[in-house]
Design an enzyme around this catalytic site. Sequence first.
Site, PDB file in Angstrom:
ATOM      1  N   CYS A 116      28.804  51.954  44.937  1.00 26.74           N
ATOM      2  CA  CYS A 116      29.849  52.510  45.804  1.00 26.74           C
ATOM      3  C   CYS A 116      29.722  54.032  45.752  1.00 26.74           C
ATOM      4  O   CYS A 116      28.948  54.591  44.963  1.00 26.74           O
ATOM      5  CB  CYS A 116      31.209  52.092  45.256  1.00 26.74           C
ATOM      6  SG  CYS A 116      31.485  52.723  43.591  1.00 26.74           S
ATOM      7  N   HIS A 127      35.641  56.230  35.728  1.00 26.34           N
ATOM      8  CA  HIS A 127      36.882  55.466  35.583  1.00 26.34           C
ATOM      9  C   HIS A 127      38.109  56.347  35.343  1.00 26.34           C
ATOM     10  O   HIS A 127      39.231  55.859  35.372  1.00 26.34           O
ATOM     11  CB  HIS A 127      36.730  54.452  34.445  1.00 26.34           C
ATOM     12  CG  HIS A 127      35.401  53.755  34.493  1.00 26.34           C
ATOM     13  ND1 HIS A 127      34.334  54.147  33.727  1.00 26.34           N
ATOM     14  CD2 HIS A 127      34.970  52.736  35.266  1.00 26.34           C
ATOM     15  CE1 HIS A 127      33.293  53.378  34.012  1.00 26.34           C
ATOM     16  NE2 HIS A 127      33.639  52.523  34.941  1.00 26.34           N
ATOM     17  N   HIS A 136      41.031  48.519  29.580  1.00 27.48           N
ATOM     18  CA  HIS A 136      40.028  49.080  30.489  1.00 27.48           C
ATOM     19  C   HIS A 136      40.239  50.592  30.589  1.00 27.48           C
ATOM     20  O   HIS A 136      41.384  51.057  30.661  1.00 27.48           O
ATOM     21  CB  HIS A 136      40.158  48.419  31.869  1.00 27.48           C
ATOM     22  CG  HIS A 136      39.029  48.757  32.798  1.00 27.48           C
ATOM     23  ND1 HIS A 136      38.951  49.966  33.434  1.00 27.48           N
ATOM     24  CD2 HIS A 136      37.941  48.049  33.196  1.00 27.48           C
ATOM     25  CE1 HIS A 136      37.847  49.984  34.184  1.00 27.48           C
ATOM     26  NE2 HIS A 136      37.221  48.824  34.057  1.00 27.48           N
ATOM     27  N   GLU A 195      39.947  52.707  32.938  1.00 25.31           N
ATOM     28  CA  GLU A 195      40.716  53.203  34.093  1.00 25.31           C
ATOM     29  C   GLU A 195      42.216  53.027  33.857  1.00 25.31           C
ATOM     30  O   GLU A 195      43.021  53.906  34.189  1.00 25.31           O
ATOM     31  CB  GLU A 195      40.285  52.470  35.369  1.00 25.31           C
ATOM     32  CG  GLU A 195      41.002  53.007  36.597  1.00 25.31           C
ATOM     33  CD  GLU A 195      40.662  52.249  37.875  1.00 25.31           C
ATOM     34  OE1 GLU A 195      39.508  51.822  38.043  1.00 25.31           O
ATOM     35  OE2 GLU A 195      41.583  52.084  38.694  1.00 25.31           O
ATOM     36  N   THR A 216      41.642  49.926  40.398  1.00 28.56           N
ATOM     37  CA  THR A 216      40.923  49.897  41.679  1.00 28.56           C
ATOM     38  C   THR A 216      39.973  48.714  41.826  1.00 28.56           C
ATOM     39  O   THR A 216      39.498  48.445  42.925  1.00 28.56           O
ATOM     40  CB  THR A 216      40.090  51.187  41.846  1.00 28.56           C
ATOM     41  OG1 THR A 216      39.211  51.302  40.718  1.00 28.56           O
ATOM     42  CG2 THR A 216      40.973  52.411  41.942  1.00 28.56           C
ATOM     43  N   CYS A 238      40.105  49.541  45.778  1.00 27.91           N
ATOM     44  CA  CYS A 238      39.387  50.453  46.681  1.00 27.91           C
ATOM     45  C   CYS A 238      38.575  49.705  47.727  1.00 27.91           C
ATOM     46  O   CYS A 238      38.364  48.487  47.634  1.00 27.91           O
ATOM     47  CB  CYS A 238      38.501  51.379  45.864  1.00 27.91           C
ATOM     48  SG  CYS A 238      37.023  50.553  45.276  1.00 27.91           S
ATOM     49  N   SER A 292      31.912  45.254  33.367  1.00 26.91           N
ATOM     50  CA  SER A 292      32.186  45.783  34.703  1.00 26.91           C
ATOM     51  C   SER A 292      33.227  44.904  35.380  1.00 26.91           C
ATOM     52  O   SER A 292      32.933  43.784  35.814  1.00 26.91           O
ATOM     53  CB  SER A 292      30.891  45.812  35.522  1.00 26.91           C
ATOM     54  OG  SER A 292      31.186  46.022  36.888  1.00 26.91           O
TER      55      SER A 292
HETATM   56  O1  0JX Z   1      34.759  48.041  35.246  1.00 28.40           O
HETATM   57  P1  0JX Z   1      34.808  48.651  36.619  1.00 28.40           P
HETATM   58  O2  0JX Z   1      34.529  47.683  37.687  1.00 28.40           O
HETATM   59  O3  0JX Z   1      36.091  49.384  36.836  1.00 28.40           O
HETATM   60  O4  0JX Z   1      33.707  49.794  36.633  1.00 28.40           O
HETATM   61  P2  0JX Z   1      32.195  49.847  37.028  1.00 28.40           P
HETATM   62  O5  0JX Z   1      31.490  48.574  36.866  1.00 28.40           O
HETATM   63  O6  0JX Z   1      31.627  51.013  36.291  1.00 28.40           O
HETATM   64  O7  0JX Z   1      32.282  50.126  38.594  1.00 28.40           O
HETATM   65  C1  0JX Z   1      32.320  51.308  39.181  1.00 28.40           C
HETATM   66  C2  0JX Z   1      33.309  52.303  38.663  1.00 28.40           C
HETATM   67  C3  0JX Z   1      34.655  51.973  39.130  1.00 28.40           C
HETATM   68  C4  0JX Z   1      35.683  52.785  38.974  1.00 28.40           C
HETATM   69  O8  0JX Z   1      36.786  52.539  39.632  1.00 28.40           O
HETATM   70 FE1  SF4 Z   2      33.664  52.874  43.190  1.00 29.50          FE
HETATM   71 FE2  SF4 Z   2      36.007  52.145  44.068  1.00 29.50          FE
HETATM   72 FE3  SF4 Z   2      35.695  52.685  41.494  1.00 29.50          FE
HETATM   73 FE4  SF4 Z   2      35.613  54.648  43.261  1.00 29.50          FE
HETATM   74  S1  SF4 Z   2      37.390  53.376  42.818  1.00 29.50           S
HETATM   75  S2  SF4 Z   2      34.164  54.298  41.577  1.00 29.50           S
HETATM   76  S3  SF4 Z   2      34.684  53.671  45.035  1.00 29.50           S
HETATM   77  S4  SF4 Z   2      34.712  51.014  42.608  1.00 29.50           S
END
Ligand code: 0JX
Ligand code: SF4
Length: 343
Positions: free
Chosen positions: A24, A86, A136, A138, A176, A206, A234
């Site tokens: 992304c 994150h 997590h 985030e 997200t 997102c 992930s």
């Molecule tokens: O574990 P997540 O899906 O939040 O993170 P990943 O795999 O690093 O994906 C992209 C980063 C996402 C941030 O929102």
């Molecule tokens: Fe990717 Fe969505 Fe995470 Fe942003 S919020 S890093 S676009 S997965």
Amino acid sequence: MAVFESKVATLRKRILLAAPRGYCAGVDRAVDAVEKALAHYGAPVYVRKEIVHNKYVVEALTKRGAIFVSETDEVPQGARVVFSAHGVSPAVHEQAAARHLETIDATCPLVTKVHKQAVRFASSDYDIILVGHTGHEEVEGTQGEAPDHIQVVNGPHEVDQVEVRDPNKVVWISQTTLSVDETMETVAKLRERFPALQDPPSDDICYATQNRQAAVKALAPDCDAVIVVGSGNSSNSVRLKEVALEAGAGAAYRVDFASEIHPEWLADVETVGLTSGASVPEILVREVIELLAQWGFEDVQEVRTATENIAFSLPKNLRADLKAAGAEIRPHERRQPAPDHTC
Ligand code: 0JX
Ligand code: SF4
């Protein structure tokens, strides 16, 4: 194996390849930030937590001089540290400032947007329900914006435990990278308890998470099995496997690398779905396609449900340093980590 080989000739094997899949815009930017920091400032560049949750990416960047740490107190005083896609809480920014660290904040702008929602609702004294996974990064970062106002709800099963001060002043926000359907279920249960529950001003799950789930949903009912490329930590990748199963795939598997696919998973399979999480470089999907071709899955059909044209520019201070040095910055180029890793 003998059973598997005898069926090869009789099955009409094909791959349904999900699109969108993989990187992304937020991941693309975060990985690019570490690569450009390494190239511009030289190794080592410290990174707090995994820049994105993908083994291949972390290994590739480690080989190029990135040092991944759990906390800023592991970074030498005055050194340069990148914060992961994150996001981090204000406390982490304060800790970094106390150690005089040079920070590059690679938090995805769409995560920052959720942080800002949290700050705004907390300043109006709302009870904020953060739908997300405890532990997590985030969720820790977002909760850290207003710990006194935010409580985390992991899913519909936790709704009954929620206590609020004023049921007329409650808002939900979310991580997200959740399952869209499960989150809607959680919110519906929350609303049964708190009819005045406010929605966030815009979607927190997102565009990339939503698009990858929609694509896998579209192909799953036609698949005997779905393979999701992505790491176990992930969130969005793990959700893709769950979504595939819920949408009717005969089976679903998550792997980091092609080498983890067991031939017996595909013994009776005619149609295999293939997708990848938002932190997964396309090279890993290509390796799966090459392996499956050797097993007779030579017909690859793309199932596209959306087209993405989003790109985020590099973190401001990094961009300024690069610009001052006359480096070329191409924010709209699609990037992947350098292919210097063999798996
Ligand atoms: O574990 P997540 O899906 O939040 O993170 P990943 O795999 O690093 O994906 C992209 C980063 C996402 C941030 O929102
Ligand atoms: Fe990717 Fe969505 Fe995470 Fe942003 S919020 S890093 S676009 S997965």
